[in-house]
Design a protein around this motif. Structure first.
Motif, PDB file in Angstrom:
ATOM      1  N   VAL A  93       0.849  -1.192   0.000  1.00 37.55           N
ATOM      2  CA  VAL A  93       0.000   0.000   0.000  1.00 37.55           C
ATOM      3  C   VAL A  93       0.886   1.243   0.000  1.00 37.55           C
ATOM      4  O   VAL A  93       1.947   1.255   0.634  1.00 37.55           O
ATOM      5  N   ILE A  94       0.488   2.253  -0.756  1.00 33.85           N
ATOM      6  CA  ILE A  94       1.232   3.519  -0.777  1.00 33.85           C
ATOM      7  C   ILE A  94       0.241   4.693  -0.742  1.00 33.85           C
ATOM      8  O   ILE A  94      -0.935   4.524  -1.048  1.00 33.85           O
ATOM      9  N   ALA A  95       0.754   5.849  -0.387  1.00 37.66           N
ATOM     10  CA  ALA A  95      -0.053   7.068  -0.459  1.00 37.66           C
ATOM     11  C   ALA A  95       0.128   7.649  -1.853  1.00 37.66           C
ATOM     12  O   ALA A  95       1.238   7.704  -2.370  1.00 37.66           O
ATOM     13  N   VAL A  96      -0.974   8.034  -2.470  1.00 34.68           N
ATOM     14  CA  VAL A  96      -0.880   8.645  -3.800  1.00 34.68           C
ATOM     15  C   VAL A  96      -0.328  10.055  -3.617  1.00 34.68           C
ATOM     16  O   VAL A  96      -0.785  10.810  -2.757  1.00 34.68           O
ATOM     17  N   SER A  97       0.691  10.393  -4.431  1.00 30.58           N
ATOM     18  CA  SER A  97       1.481  11.590  -4.144  1.00 30.58           C
ATOM     19  C   SER A  97       0.679  12.889  -4.142  1.00 30.58           C
ATOM     20  O   SER A  97       0.684  13.622  -3.173  1.00 30.58           O
ATOM     21  N   ARG A  98      -0.024  13.178  -5.205  1.00 30.62           N
ATOM     22  CA  ARG A  98      -0.781  14.430  -5.230  1.00 30.62           C
ATOM     23  C   ARG A  98      -2.230  14.084  -4.901  1.00 30.62           C
ATOM     24  O   ARG A  98      -2.877  13.377  -5.657  1.00 30.62           O
ATOM     25  N   SER A  99      -2.728  14.561  -3.769  1.00 28.22           N
ATOM     26  CA  SER A  99      -4.073  14.161  -3.398  1.00 28.22           C
ATOM     27  C   SER A  99      -5.059  14.721  -4.415  1.00 28.22           C
ATOM     28  O   SER A  99      -4.934  15.850  -4.888  1.00 28.22           O
ATOM     29  N   GLY A 100      -6.004  13.879  -4.804  1.00 25.91           N
ATOM     30  CA  GLY A 100      -6.961  14.273  -5.830  1.00 25.91           C
ATOM     31  C   GLY A 100      -6.419  14.098  -7.231  1.00 25.91           C
ATOM     32  O   GLY A 100      -7.137  14.197  -8.214  1.00 25.91           O
ATOM     33  N   GLY A 101      -5.118  13.831  -7.309  1.00 24.21           N
ATOM     34  CA  GLY A 101      -4.517  13.653  -8.630  1.00 24.21           C
ATOM     35  C   GLY A 101      -4.763  12.254  -9.180  1.00 24.21           C
ATOM     36  O   GLY A 101      -5.288  11.383  -8.493  1.00 24.21           O
ATOM     37  N   GLU A 102      -4.365  12.066 -10.428  1.00 21.15           N
ATOM     38  CA  GLU A 102      -4.567  10.762 -11.046  1.00 21.15           C
ATOM     39  C   GLU A 102      -3.429   9.814 -10.689  1.00 21.15           C
ATOM     40  O   GLU A 102      -2.279  10.227 -10.587  1.00 21.15           O
ATOM     41  N   ILE A 103      -3.780   8.557 -10.540  1.00 19.99           N
ATOM     42  CA  ILE A 103      -2.778   7.535 -10.264  1.00 19.99           C
ATOM     43  C   ILE A 103      -1.996   7.275 -11.548  1.00 19.99           C
ATOM     44  O   ILE A 103      -2.584   7.087 -12.616  1.00 19.99           O
ATOM     45  N   THR A 104      -0.674   7.309 -11.417  1.00 22.77           N
ATOM     46  CA  THR A 104       0.183   7.154 -12.602  1.00 22.77           C
ATOM     47  C   THR A 104       0.745   5.743 -12.684  1.00 22.77           C
ATOM     48  O   THR A 104       0.686   4.970 -11.723  1.00 22.77           O
ATOM     49  N   VAL A 108       1.736   2.789  -9.793  1.00 23.70           N
ATOM     50  CA  VAL A 108       1.365   1.369  -9.881  1.00 23.70           C
ATOM     51  C   VAL A 108       2.619   0.513  -9.713  1.00 23.70           C
ATOM     52  O   VAL A 108       2.636  -0.477  -8.970  1.00 23.70           O
ATOM     53  N   ASP A 109       3.694   0.916 -10.384  1.00 24.90           N
ATOM     54  CA  ASP A 109       4.962   0.186 -10.238  1.00 24.90           C
ATOM     55  C   ASP A 109       5.419   0.198  -8.779  1.00 24.90           C
ATOM     56  O   ASP A 109       5.883  -0.816  -8.250  1.00 24.90           O
ATOM     57  N   THR A 110       5.290   1.353  -8.132  1.00 24.43           N
ATOM     58  CA  THR A 110       5.743   1.478  -6.745  1.00 24.43           C
ATOM     59  C   THR A 110       4.922   0.591  -5.808  1.00 24.43           C
ATOM     60  O   THR A 110       5.471  -0.051  -4.909  1.00 24.43           O
ATOM     61  N   VAL A 111       3.606   0.533  -6.024  1.00 24.32           N
ATOM     62  CA  VAL A 111       2.778  -0.260  -5.118  1.00 24.32           C
ATOM     63  C   VAL A 111       3.009  -1.765  -5.350  1.00 24.32           C
ATOM     64  O   VAL A 111       2.868  -2.572  -4.431  1.00 24.32           O
ATOM     65  N   LEU A 112       3.399  -2.122  -6.571  1.00 25.17           N
ATOM     66  CA  LEU A 112       3.757  -3.532  -6.826  1.00 25.17           C
ATOM     67  C   LEU A 112       5.092  -3.839  -6.155  1.00 25.17           C
ATOM     68  O   LEU A 112       5.291  -4.908  -5.575  1.00 25.17           O
ATOM     69  N   GLU A 113       5.983  -2.867  -6.236  1.00 24.56           N
ATOM     70  CA  GLU A 113       7.286  -2.994  -5.584  1.00 24.56           C
ATOM     71  C   GLU A 113       7.093  -3.147  -4.066  1.00 24.56           C
ATOM     72  O   GLU A 113       7.751  -3.965  -3.421  1.00 24.56           O
ATOM     73  N   ALA A 114       6.141  -2.372  -3.533  1.00 23.43           N
ATOM     74  CA  ALA A 114       5.860  -2.416  -2.090  1.00 23.43           C
ATOM     75  C   ALA A 114       5.374  -3.812  -1.684  1.00 23.43           C
ATOM     76  O   ALA A 114       5.720  -4.314  -0.609  1.00 23.43           O
ATOM     77  N   ALA A 115       4.590  -4.450  -2.544  1.00 30.13           N
ATOM     78  CA  ALA A 115       4.082  -5.788  -2.234  1.00 30.13           C
ATOM     79  C   ALA A 115       5.200  -6.819  -2.256  1.00 30.13           C
ATOM     80  O   ALA A 115       5.098  -7.897  -1.683  1.00 30.13           O
ATOM     81  N   LYS A 116       6.281  -6.468  -2.948  1.00 27.61           N
ATOM     82  CA  LYS A 116       7.422  -7.385  -3.071  1.00 27.61           C
ATOM     83  C   LYS A 116       8.327  -7.379  -1.851  1.00 27.61           C
ATOM     84  O   LYS A 116       9.141  -8.283  -1.670  1.00 27.61           O
ATOM     85  N   THR A 117       8.223  -6.300  -1.064  1.00 29.72           N
ATOM     86  CA  THR A 117       9.142  -6.190   0.066  1.00 29.72           C
ATOM     87  C   THR A 117       8.639  -7.032   1.224  1.00 29.72           C
ATOM     88  O   THR A 117       8.099  -6.542   2.198  1.00 29.72           O
ATOM     89  N   LEU A 118       8.765  -8.332   1.070  1.00 27.77           N
ATOM     90  CA  LEU A 118       8.385  -9.232   2.153  1.00 27.77           C
ATOM     91  C   LEU A 118       9.644  -9.980   2.576  1.00 27.77           C
ATOM     92  O   LEU A 118      10.613 -10.067   1.818  1.00 27.77           O
ATOM     93  N   ALA A 119       9.621 -10.462   3.777  1.00 20.72           N
ATOM     94  CA  ALA A 119      10.809 -11.112   4.313  1.00 20.72           C
ATOM     95  C   ALA A 119      10.956 -12.504   3.700  1.00 20.72           C
ATOM     96  O   ALA A 119      10.276 -13.445   4.083  1.00 20.72           O
TER      97      ALA A 119
END
Ligand SMILES: Nc1ncnc2c1ncn2[C@@H]1O[C@H](COP(=O)(O)OP(=O)(O)OP(=O)(O)O)[C@@H](O)[C@H]1O
Ligand SMILES: [Mg+2]
Length: 407
Positions: A93-104, A108-119
């Motif tokens: 899970v990540i915070a979308v950088s510009r609130s109200g802005g469009e998801i880029t 999407v790449d970053t949130v997939l990367e975040a899901a990868k950071t598991l032990a």
């Protein structure tokens, strides 16, 4: 044709090494130019057990494919299989950088990367990160969040992990032949990319790749990969059973299986079969039905292992809309009917037909993984020419991570 437009899929099987050459210069699915194979040595249940022998088998299959397709092969995409494979689910899970802005796309790449950071335990490598769905704020079940607006972006992914050492050894065996590795795909996933339609993935399909030494499985539901696994048993155990049950040498048992084998006793008929006697006595007479009586329980047992594997997941109660059987074991007569009886759902043999070109060269369920390896690489690194149905995000990067260790 430019060299960069050639893609080569290499399937390091337990019984045969299979190589497929495809052309990616046209828009659309890869076009098959040719194929080659060799008897596999030094590979057992998906892993390299003898480096020199495995490399020699790769060289032989690659040379046969070069002759068949009339090209020179310098790079290959490979597939990974074996009991060391383990699929796990993860979330990010990540915070979308510009609130109200469009998801880029970047987010999407970053949130997939975040899901990868598991032990991950020491010695494990990530082979694939397969997005299942995204969450935007409270809304679930989103497939493509790009362009939506929200504050929090979440991802749910299926991660395929493997023994780093097993992956290293396959890459090493390929390097020893002077070839570079373009991409790495889980073998049963590759088999599914070549043979399963988008509709089937949507409705829910269990893909079972029946190899000689391994049985790989992929479960699709609502268009995404929900589970992957690999079991260290395959069609060679049928051969062993025939050898023991009918008291014949392994080579003869293999031949009996291929020529007269049938997965259903009720469909086998009682055609007589001559069984040679060990030591050269007069041949004995047996029947197709007796042979099937040896084969059916073993195939049933493999299906049982597959069903048990699914029982351990959150999809234990999900009955797939269909079963697709790939791998050489899918050539066994009436095996789809046995799967229908066992899983209680329609089943079919999966040919790697989601490609174009000289399909005849690979019109064989045993080629599904080799063809699918090409499809996977075309989807992720084909310069955007060919866009497959599944967003294999993260793939290009992890291939680089896996292969970089050798550069
Ligand atoms: N006509 C046939 N009838 C029954 N079995 C067959 C037939 N043709 C091939 N097989 C079996 O399929 C198996 C080979 O399948 P495949 O080429 O998919 O395996 P592999 O890739 O070498 O092994 P693995 O994927 O397990 O590493 C062998 O066990 C072979 O006996
Ligand atoms: Mg195989």
């Amino acid at each position: 044709m430019r060299k960069s437009e050639i893609l080569v899929g290499l399937d390091l099987g337990t019984s045969r090494v299979k190589v497929v050459v495809a052309d990616l210069s046209e828009r659309g699915a890869p076009e098959i130019l040719g194929a080659g194979e060799s008897v596999a040595r030094g590979i057992e249940a998906g892993v390299v057990v003898n480096m020199d022998m495995a490399s020699a088998s790769i060289r032989e299959a690659v040379e046969a494919a070069e002759d068949s397709a009339d090209v020179e092969i310098g790079r290959v995409s490979i597939s990974i299989d074996g009991e060391h494979i383990k699929g796990i689910d993860s979330r990010g899970v990540i915070a979308v950088s510009r609130s109200g802005g469009e998801i880029t796309k970047g987010e999407v790449d970053t949130v997939l990367e975040a899901a990868k950071t598991l032990a991950l335990p020491v010695g494990r490598a990530i082979v694939d990160v397969l997005p299942q769905e995204f969450f935007v704020d409270g809304q679930r079940g989103i497939r493509t969040p790009i362009g939506m607006s929200g504050v929090r972006l979440g991802s749910k992914v299926h991660i395929v992990t493997a023994s780093q050492q097993a992956v290293d050894n396959v890459i090493r065996a390929v390097r020893k032949v002077g070839l570079r590795t373009d991409g790495i795909t889980l073998r049963p996933l590759a088999a599914s990319l070549a043979s399963v339609s988008p509709d089937e993935k949507e409705l829910g399909t269990l893909v079972v790749n029946l190899g000689a030494g391994t049985t790989g499985l992929v479960l699709y539901q609502a268009g995404a990969v929900r589970h992957t696994a690999s079991i260290g048993w395959g069609a060679s155990s049928i051969t062993n059973d025939i050898a023991v049950g009918l008291r014949v040498p392994l080579s003869r048992a293999e031949q009996l299986k291929m020529e007269h084998g049938c997965a259903l006793v009720s469909a086998a008929g009682d055609d007589p079969i001559e069984i040679p006697t060990v030591g050269g006595g007069p041949p004995r007479e047996s029947s197709k039905q007796i042979l099937a009586a040896v084969i059916e329980p073993r195939v049933g047992e493999i299906f049982e292992l597959v069903a048990n594997e699914l029982k351990s997941t959150e999809y234990s109660n999900v009955v797939p809309a269909g079963v697709v059987l790939t791998g050489g074991g899918a050539r066994l007569e009436h095996v789809a009917e046995l799967a229908e009886q066992f899983f209680g759902t329609p089943a079919r043999v999966g040919l790697p037909d989601r490609v174009s070109g000289s399909f005849d060269a690979v019109a064989d369920p045993a080629y599904a993984a080799a063809v699918g390896t090409v499809v996977a690489t075309a989807e992720t690194s084909g310069g955007g020419r060919y866009r497959g149905e599944m967003p294999l995000a993260g793939t290009v990067q992890r291939v680089r991570q896996l292969v970089d260790r050798f550069l």
